[in-house]
Design an enzyme around this catalytic site. Structure first.
Site, short mmCIF file in Angstrom:
data_model
loop_
_atom_site.label_atom_id
_atom_site.label_comp_id
_atom_site.label_asym_id
_atom_site.label_seq_id
_atom_site.Cartn_x
_atom_site.Cartn_y
_atom_site.Cartn_z
N LYS A 1 14.99 -24.28 -21.34
CA LYS A 1 14.80 -24.30 -19.94
C LYS A 1 14.80 -25.59 -19.79
O LYS A 1 15.03 -25.16 -18.38
CB LYS A 1 13.34 -23.76 -20.11
CG LYS A 1 12.82 -22.14 -20.58
CD LYS A 1 11.53 -21.35 -19.25
CE LYS A 1 11.99 -20.41 -19.57
NZ LYS A 1 11.75 -19.29 -20.93
C1 LIG Z 1 11.68 -17.84 -21.46
C2 LIG Z 1 12.91 -18.04 -23.12
C3 LIG Z 1 13.42 -17.05 -23.08
C4 LIG Z 1 13.88 -15.70 -22.42
O1 LIG Z 1 14.80 -16.31 -21.26
P1 LIG Z 1 14.76 -15.48 -20.10
O2 LIG Z 1 15.77 -16.09 -19.76
O3 LIG Z 1 13.72 -15.05 -19.17
O4 LIG Z 1 15.57 -13.93 -20.75
C5 LIG Z 1 14.14 -16.87 -24.82
N1 LIG Z 1 13.78 -17.37 -25.42
C6 LIG Z 1 12.79 -19.35 -24.94
C7 LIG Z 1 12.75 -19.97 -26.60
C8 LIG Z 1 12.27 -19.36 -24.08
O5 LIG Z 1 11.78 -20.02 -23.85
#
Ligand SMILES: *Cc1c(COP(=O)(O)O)cnc(C)c1O
Length: 478
Positions: A121
């Site tokens: 993120k």
């Molecule tokens: C947010 C997240 C996901 C999922 O991502 P999306 O974009 O919501 O599909 C997967 N793995 C981790 C570690 C995350 O923080």
């Protein structure tokens, strides 16, 4: 570039107009009116660019209301080896998203988790922080971001917004429910514009407070309450860049194809892959991996989209993928239905009323292969076994979300093209699962040794929306 809503009832807008908001006024999600098409010549010129240069080339196709020189400066400041410095397998930090082959030419990890909070993120959120500051400064405005987190998103938002002018963050988390490492990451921030609130309750209580405060329209307007959730278009746009970068790292020429395998929850990350493919990047397959919360896997196998109720949502060892419905999925369905906004609005009337929809007998679902998607899911036992196998076979430690990806990637491997699994978090964030799988502590980037012993700053409160409003009012007027 103009943006339109997937439900067709909102006025078209420019990038900066939608940057600070959430849903379109008609309840839909914003998308560009068309996807920029990348020529063969551009693709070969981009192969040798640095991450920041590539980010500028791609984002400038989507952001036409910020002067090029300013956007370039924002990209240069965001994508530095200093910000994404936690790579620890001997890979090159200046690549920003280094590619790490598990099996040369066959199976690789794309390291997206070397930023400040050790999860993918940060790739988008760091850009968002700089874009917010830029646009708020230009407009002489301020925003107070209110959110609830059980770990990843909240800390990524705080590290993106810390020290930025015009922005304050009020982040609610469940008191005593996060790991010591996650608490340390968030609560050790000493910046004046970051306010951590630990609610004596569960994550749902924290989320309920955010909803209660945000639905008080006059409070929301008076205190300029905003959010940075996963449907934010700028986050999706920023994520398109690493599909290009990963493609270039995994290939030597542009006539090769690559499959990407993406651990998915809200369909944010893989939505960016879909858009990269629509722009002309030679992505052979988009492999979607879920955990036990397999709403999306079910759709891609059967054509039925059946959002779950909260009570049907599993609490798993890949918690950032524990979702009841996939908030970004509407963007893909809009494209799948040939951008028929009326049809999308009708389908989501059903979804919002708690009903599933079934596209299996429509011509659209017959064409789904043309979008490159395949899918799979995994269980806790699969994750534990995969973490162990990857450690034993390749000497590489992976986190449980990435393990969901590797498990499903292996089921879809072919001789035709390599599979690149997106590494969405580093293992140290999920130490309990690593201990269960490997009987040892998770590897930790050296720079984060002892983070648990730093002084922490957090306000502990009962789950009471009025008390949270008072705290915001006091901090904002101070
Ligand atoms: C947010 C997240 C996901 C999922 O991502 P999306 O974009 O919501 O599909 C997967 N793995 C981790 C570690 C995350 O923080």
């Amino acid at each position: 570039m103009k943006y339109l809503s997937t439900r067709g009832q909102a006025a078209q807008a420019q990038f900066c107009d939608i940057l600070l908001g959430g849903l379109a006024p008609d309840g839909g999600l914003y998308l560009p009116e068309s996807y920029p098409q990348i020529t063969a010549q551009e693709l070969s010129e981009w192969r040798t660019l640095s991450y920041a240069e590539l980010a500028f080339e791609i984002l400038s196709r989507f952001i036409t209301d910020i002067p090029a020189a300013d956007l370039k400066a924002i990209c240069d400041k965001t994508y530095t080896a200093e910000v994404y410095r936690y790579t620890y397998r001997g890979d090159d930090a200046s690549a920003i998203t280094p590619l790490h082959w598990l099996e040369e030419g066959k199976l690789a990890l794309l390291e997206l988790s070397n930023g400040p909070t050790l999860a993918f993120k940060d790739m988008a959120m760091q850009l968002l922080g700089n874009l917010f500051e830029y646009v708020l400064d230009k407009r002489g405005e301020q925003i107070n971001i209110l959110g609830a987190t059980s770990g990843d998103t909240g800390s990524a938002a705080e590290y993106a917004m810390r020290g930025k002018h015009g922005v304050r963050v009020f982040m609610l988390s469940p008191h005593g429910k996060m790991s010591a490492f996650q608490r340390a990451q968030m609560y050790s921030l000493q910046d004046d514009n970051i306010c951590n609130i630990a609610v004596t309750g569960m994550f749902d209580d924290a989320q309920y407070i955010v909803k209660a405060v945000s639905s008080d329209a006059s409070f929301k307007a008076r205190y300029k309450i905003g959010a940075v959730n996963s449907i934010n278009w700028a986050r999706v746009a920023a994520q398109i860049v690493y599909y290009f970068k990963g493609y270039f790292e995994a290939t030597t020429s542009n006539d090769q194809q690559v499959a990407f395998c993406v651990p998915s929850g809200n369909f944010g990350n893989i939505c960016a892959g879909h858009i990269a493919r629509q722009m002309g990047l030679p992505i052979g397959r988009l492999i979607l991996a879920t955990n036990e919360n397999d709403v999306l896997d079910e759709f891609f196998r059967t054509g039925v989209y059946r959002p779950r109720r909260a009570a049907e949502t599993h609490v798993t060892s890949s918690p950032s993928m524990d979702i009841a419905k996939a908030s970004n999925f509407e963007r893909f369905v809009f494209d799948l239905l040939g951008r028929d906004a009326k049809a999308v609005a009708e389908l989501w009337r059903q979804v919002d009323a708690g009903q599933p929809f079934d596209l299996s007998r429509t011509g659209h679902f017959q064409h789904i292969a043309g979008f490159g998607f395949v899918s799979g899911s995994s269980t806790h036992a699969d994750r534990i076994r995969t973490i162990r196998e990857v450690w034993e076979q390749y000497g590489v430690m992976i986190d449980p979300h990435t393990a969901d990806g590797v498990k499903v990637a292996r089921e879809h491997m072919t001789a035709e093209m390599p599979v690149v699994v997106l590494e969405t978090a580093l293992p140290v964030k999920f130490g309990d699962t690593i201990r269960e799988a490997l009987g040892r502590e998770a590897d930790r980037p050296a720079a984060l040794a002892g983070i648990e012993y730093l002084p922490q700053r957090v306000v502990v409160m009962a789950p009471d929306a009025d008390a949270v409003k008072q705290l915001i009012a006091k901090r904002v007027s101070a």
